[in-house]
Design a protein around this motif. Sequence first.
Motif, PDB file in Angstrom:
ATOM      1  N   ALA A 116       3.942   3.910 -14.633  1.00 39.00           N
ATOM      2  CA  ALA A 116       3.562   2.432 -14.393  1.00 39.00           C
ATOM      3  C   ALA A 116       2.216   1.992 -13.950  1.00 39.00           C
ATOM      4  CB  ALA A 116       4.848   1.602 -14.007  1.00 39.00           C
ATOM      5  N   MET A 117       2.003   2.674 -12.995  1.00 38.09           N
ATOM      6  CA  MET A 117       0.748   2.509 -12.013  1.00 38.09           C
ATOM      7  C   MET A 117      -0.318   2.718 -12.963  1.00 38.09           C
ATOM      8  SD  MET A 117       1.839   3.461  -8.118  1.00 38.09           S
ATOM      9  CE  MET A 117       0.438   2.732  -7.563  1.00 38.09           C
ATOM     10  N   ARG A 118      -0.302   4.028 -13.799  1.00 42.70           N
ATOM     11  CA  ARG A 118      -1.259   4.432 -14.584  1.00 42.70           C
ATOM     12  C   ARG A 118      -1.534   3.116 -15.442  1.00 42.70           C
ATOM     13  NH1 ARG A 118      -0.034  10.789 -15.628  1.00 42.70           N
ATOM     14  NH2 ARG A 118      -1.080  11.635 -13.537  1.00 42.70           N
ATOM     15  N   ALA A 119      -0.640   2.663 -16.100  1.00 44.28           N
ATOM     16  CA  ALA A 119      -0.904   1.428 -17.132  1.00 44.28           C
ATOM     17  C   ALA A 119      -1.088   0.259 -16.667  1.00 44.28           C
ATOM     18  CB  ALA A 119       0.340   1.515 -17.752  1.00 44.28           C
ATOM     19  N   MET A 120      -1.059   0.138 -15.066  1.00 40.09           N
ATOM     20  CA  MET A 120      -1.299  -1.174 -14.540  1.00 40.09           C
ATOM     21  C   MET A 120      -2.934  -0.995 -13.814  1.00 40.09           C
ATOM     22  SD  MET A 120       2.338  -2.245 -12.902  1.00 40.09           S
ATOM     23  CE  MET A 120       3.627  -2.505 -13.781  1.00 40.09           C
ATOM     24  N   ARG A 121      -3.207   0.100 -13.783  1.00 39.99           N
ATOM     25  CA  ARG A 121      -4.499   0.376 -13.087  1.00 39.99           C
ATOM     26  C   ARG A 121      -5.611  -0.552 -13.463  1.00 39.99           C
ATOM     27  NH1 ARG A 121      -5.736   6.323 -13.346  1.00 39.99           N
ATOM     28  NH2 ARG A 121      -4.022   6.585 -11.900  1.00 39.99           N
ATOM     29  N   GLY A 122      -6.111  -1.394 -12.569  1.00 40.80           N
ATOM     30  CA  GLY A 122      -7.451  -2.079 -13.124  1.00 40.80           C
ATOM     31  C   GLY A 122      -6.877  -3.558 -13.385  1.00 40.80           C
TER      32      GLY A 122
END
Length: 249
Positions: A116-122
């Motif tokens: 999830a954090m990778r997808a939400m990064r930026g």
Amino acid sequence: MRRRFEGRSALVTGAASGIGLAVAQLLAAQGARQLILVDRDPAALDAVTCDAETVRRCGDVADEALWEGLDLFGLDHAVVNAGVAGASTIAEHDFAEWRRILSVNLDGAFLTVRAAMRAMRGRGGSIVLTASAAGVKAEAGVAAYGCSKAALIHLAKVAAKEGAADRIRVNTIAPAGVETPVWDAVPMFAERAAAIGRDAAFAEMAAMATPLGRYAKAEEVAAQIAFLLGDESALVTGATLLADGGYTL
């Protein structure tokens, strides 16, 4: 009903029953554009109905391959809810059972949060992990479950600190008793439910353990998770919401 998740995409694990199902249905009712639902029970997952575009993925959240093959592009929210229960004293605890509980509850949560954090990064977003009052208050007989949930609370704090620069908020909810199917795996409850019925068993246990005298419904916990996901809690991160009826007092 207010459509506060209008046009947004959300991931929910453990989505086929209990809290996960209630969250999925609430997010859809409040306008979510897309729901990515993950559960290990294919029949129950196929049976989930909600008014949103739905991506269903059956598998074990602790399997890294599940996350490598799942497209989370555009993800706004994630509910890290998949979990299992078990009960045993430490001296009698089977190590394979310890690993089973830790694998789903902690390894699976780590992999979900990482994806999830990778997808939400930026882009920003919000994540809620379903912990438990058992991760706050020690009780005999629940070492594996309690330790896994205590670790979830700390995992969320670290994730909140790391995600802040990308406007990713991470919080936990820690219910005590919730009337969900997870209790069926607890021998004490299963035996009592067989003797007097599930509703009576829940009422009996709640009267003994909870100052407010009852357990939560899955829909109540879902509403609290929606608050933590939503814009009303825009400055809340790294927090644990104890929704325990006073159990930890």
